[in-house]
Motif scaffolding. Structure first.
Motif, mmCIF file in Angstrom:
data_model
loop_
_atom_site.group_PDB
_atom_site.id
_atom_site.type_symbol
_atom_site.label_atom_id
_atom_site.label_comp_id
_atom_site.label_asym_id
_atom_site.label_seq_id
_atom_site.Cartn_x
_atom_site.Cartn_y
_atom_site.Cartn_z
ATOM 1 N N HIS A 1 -10.169 31.299 -47.511
ATOM 2 C CA HIS A 1 -10.681 30.068 -47.275
ATOM 3 C C HIS A 1 -9.327 29.004 -47.320
ATOM 4 N N ILE A 2 -9.124 28.195 -46.059
ATOM 5 C CA ILE A 2 -8.230 27.541 -45.512
ATOM 6 C C ILE A 2 -9.162 25.910 -45.734
ATOM 7 N N LEU A 3 -8.747 25.274 -46.768
ATOM 8 C CA LEU A 3 -9.441 24.117 -47.093
ATOM 9 C C LEU A 3 -8.673 22.839 -46.845
ATOM 10 N N VAL A 4 -9.107 22.196 -45.731
ATOM 11 C CA VAL A 4 -8.206 21.003 -45.101
ATOM 12 C C VAL A 4 -8.750 19.646 -45.618
ATOM 13 N N MET A 5 -7.813 18.630 -45.727
ATOM 14 C CA MET A 5 -8.076 17.505 -46.128
ATOM 15 C C MET A 5 -8.645 16.341 -45.262
ATOM 16 N N ASP A 6 -8.387 16.616 -44.009
ATOM 17 C CA ASP A 6 -8.843 15.798 -42.857
ATOM 18 C C ASP A 6 -9.011 16.391 -41.457
ATOM 19 N N GLU A 7 -9.391 15.566 -40.595
ATOM 20 C CA GLU A 7 -10.075 15.926 -39.266
ATOM 21 C C GLU A 7 -8.557 16.500 -38.477
ATOM 22 N N GLU A 8 -7.562 15.571 -38.551
ATOM 23 C CA GLU A 8 -6.211 16.040 -37.912
ATOM 24 C C GLU A 8 -5.642 17.371 -38.229
ATOM 25 N N ASN A 9 -5.512 17.413 -39.313
ATOM 26 C CA ASN A 9 -4.916 18.835 -39.854
ATOM 27 C C ASN A 9 -5.976 19.923 -39.723
ATOM 28 N N HIS A 10 -7.168 19.630 -39.692
ATOM 29 C CA HIS A 10 -8.064 20.768 -39.260
ATOM 30 C C HIS A 10 -8.058 21.185 -37.827
ATOM 31 N N ALA A 11 -7.700 20.164 -36.870
ATOM 32 C CA ALA A 11 -7.467 20.315 -35.573
ATOM 33 C C ALA A 11 -6.083 20.953 -35.355
ATOM 34 N N ILE A 12 -5.142 20.648 -35.893
ATOM 35 C CA ILE A 12 -3.685 21.207 -35.853
ATOM 36 C C ILE A 12 -4.011 22.623 -36.355
ATOM 37 N N LEU A 13 -4.539 23.086 -37.310
ATOM 38 C CA LEU A 13 -4.750 24.525 -37.823
ATOM 39 C C LEU A 13 -5.577 25.133 -36.993
ATOM 40 N N SER A 14 -6.720 24.538 -36.432
ATOM 41 C CA SER A 14 -7.416 25.368 -35.383
ATOM 42 C C SER A 14 -7.030 25.768 -34.064
ATOM 43 N N GLU A 15 -5.909 24.759 -33.823
ATOM 44 C CA GLU A 15 -5.157 25.083 -32.512
ATOM 45 C C GLU A 15 -4.179 26.295 -32.850
ATOM 46 N N SER A 16 -3.504 26.449 -33.800
ATOM 47 C CA SER A 16 -2.505 27.412 -33.983
ATOM 48 C C SER A 16 -3.037 28.743 -34.776
ATOM 49 N N CYS A 17 -4.439 28.576 -35.170
ATOM 50 C CA CYS A 17 -4.941 29.780 -35.862
ATOM 51 C C CYS A 17 -5.303 30.779 -34.784
ATOM 52 N N PRO A 18 -4.997 32.182 -35.272
ATOM 53 C CA PRO A 18 -5.146 33.300 -34.297
ATOM 54 C C PRO A 18 -6.744 33.591 -34.300
ATOM 55 N N ASP A 19 -7.417 34.220 -33.215
ATOM 56 C CA ASP A 19 -8.692 34.494 -33.168
ATOM 57 C C ASP A 19 -9.117 35.257 -34.251
ATOM 58 N N GLY A 20 -10.292 35.323 -34.731
ATOM 59 C CA GLY A 20 -10.800 35.969 -35.824
ATOM 60 C C GLY A 20 -10.599 35.140 -37.254
ATOM 61 N N HIS A 21 -9.999 34.103 -37.334
ATOM 62 C CA HIS A 21 -9.642 33.685 -38.343
ATOM 63 C C HIS A 21 -10.155 32.142 -38.579
ATOM 64 N N ARG A 22 -10.553 31.632 -37.380
ATOM 65 C CA ARG A 22 -10.983 30.209 -37.584
ATOM 66 C C ARG A 22 -12.227 29.814 -38.473
ATOM 67 N N HIS A 23 -12.872 30.701 -38.700
ATOM 68 C CA HIS A 23 -14.175 30.340 -39.685
ATOM 69 C C HIS A 23 -13.755 30.337 -40.952
ATOM 70 N N LYS A 24 -12.540 30.757 -41.318
ATOM 71 C CA LYS A 24 -12.082 30.300 -42.650
ATOM 72 C C LYS A 24 -11.407 28.648 -43.039
ATOM 73 N N ILE A 25 -11.350 28.032 -41.939
ATOM 74 C CA ILE A 25 -10.744 26.764 -41.815
ATOM 75 C C ILE A 25 -12.082 25.712 -42.031
ATOM 76 N N ARG A 26 -12.026 24.940 -43.362
ATOM 77 C CA ARG A 26 -12.998 24.130 -43.226
ATOM 78 C C ARG A 26 -12.407 22.700 -44.125
ATOM 79 N N LEU A 27 -13.132 21.729 -43.555
ATOM 80 C CA LEU A 27 -12.823 20.428 -44.352
ATOM 81 C C LEU A 27 -13.376 20.594 -45.876
ATOM 82 N N PHE A 28 -12.326 20.313 -46.759
ATOM 83 C CA PHE A 28 -12.519 20.594 -48.153
ATOM 84 C C PHE A 28 -13.800 19.661 -48.515
ATOM 85 N N LEU A 29 -13.959 18.573 -47.952
ATOM 86 C CA LEU A 29 -15.167 17.745 -48.513
ATOM 87 C C LEU A 29 -16.615 18.221 -48.102
#
Length: 162
Positions: free
Chosen positions: A86-114
């Motif tokens: 689980h990669i729990l992100v504090m805001d949309e901007e950092n969510h987008a940054i992580l989603s762009e650099s995240c390898p295929d197959g792992h994007r489902h792990k990234i969520r906004l914590f709130l």
């Protein structure tokens, strides 16, 4: 039993994400669940690598019985996407940054914590860095609520039992 690996992420890893790491660790310790988790935090930027959390964040957390001074900022690395469940992100901007650099197959792990605190009707933990002490208190309140919701979600999904 395999530990649930959780990574909290904000921009610089000196305010929100180390606060979330500290709060979540305290939360699971109070519920005798520490054995079930591996918890860390990181930033999307390398501005503060090696630094302790912001002194204002440390002070606000300490007033609630949570110690953050031992934590050190680091930048999210490529391996984090593989290691953490689980990669729990504090805001949309950092969510987008992580989603762009995240390898295929792992994007489902990234969520906004709130997302785990929908009753708050807020999707982002605001960055308190340029504000007063109230901002750090607000971050604590938000991450406490999301921590509770996250644990409840894991229990509902059968991923966590007492």
């Amino acid at each position: 039993m395999r530990k649930i690996k959780v990574l909290f992420v904000c921009m610089g890893n000196i305010c929100r994400s180390p606060t979330a790491e500290g709060v979540f660790n305290a939360f699971i310790a109070r519920r005798n669940l520490s054995h079930a988790f591996e918890v860390d935090s990181a930033g999307t930027h390398a501005y503060h690598v090696g630094d302790a959390p912001d002194l204002r964040a440390q002070k606000a957390a300490r007033e609630r019985g949570i110690e953050l001074g031992h934590l050190k900022a680091r930048k999210v690395g490529a391996k984090d996407f593989e290691i953490f469940d689980h990669i729990l992100v504090m805001d949309e901007e950092n969510h987008a940054i992580l989603s762009e650099s995240c390898p295929d197959g792992h994007r489902h792990k990234i969520r906004l914590f709130l997302e785990y605190a929908p009753h708050l009707r807020q999707t982002e933990v605001p960055d308190p860095y340029y504000g007063g002490s109230y901002g750090f208190e607000r971050v604590l309140d938000l991450v406490e609520a999301a921590s509770e919701g996250f644990i409840e979600a894991l229990q509902r999904e059968g991923m966590l039992t007492n």
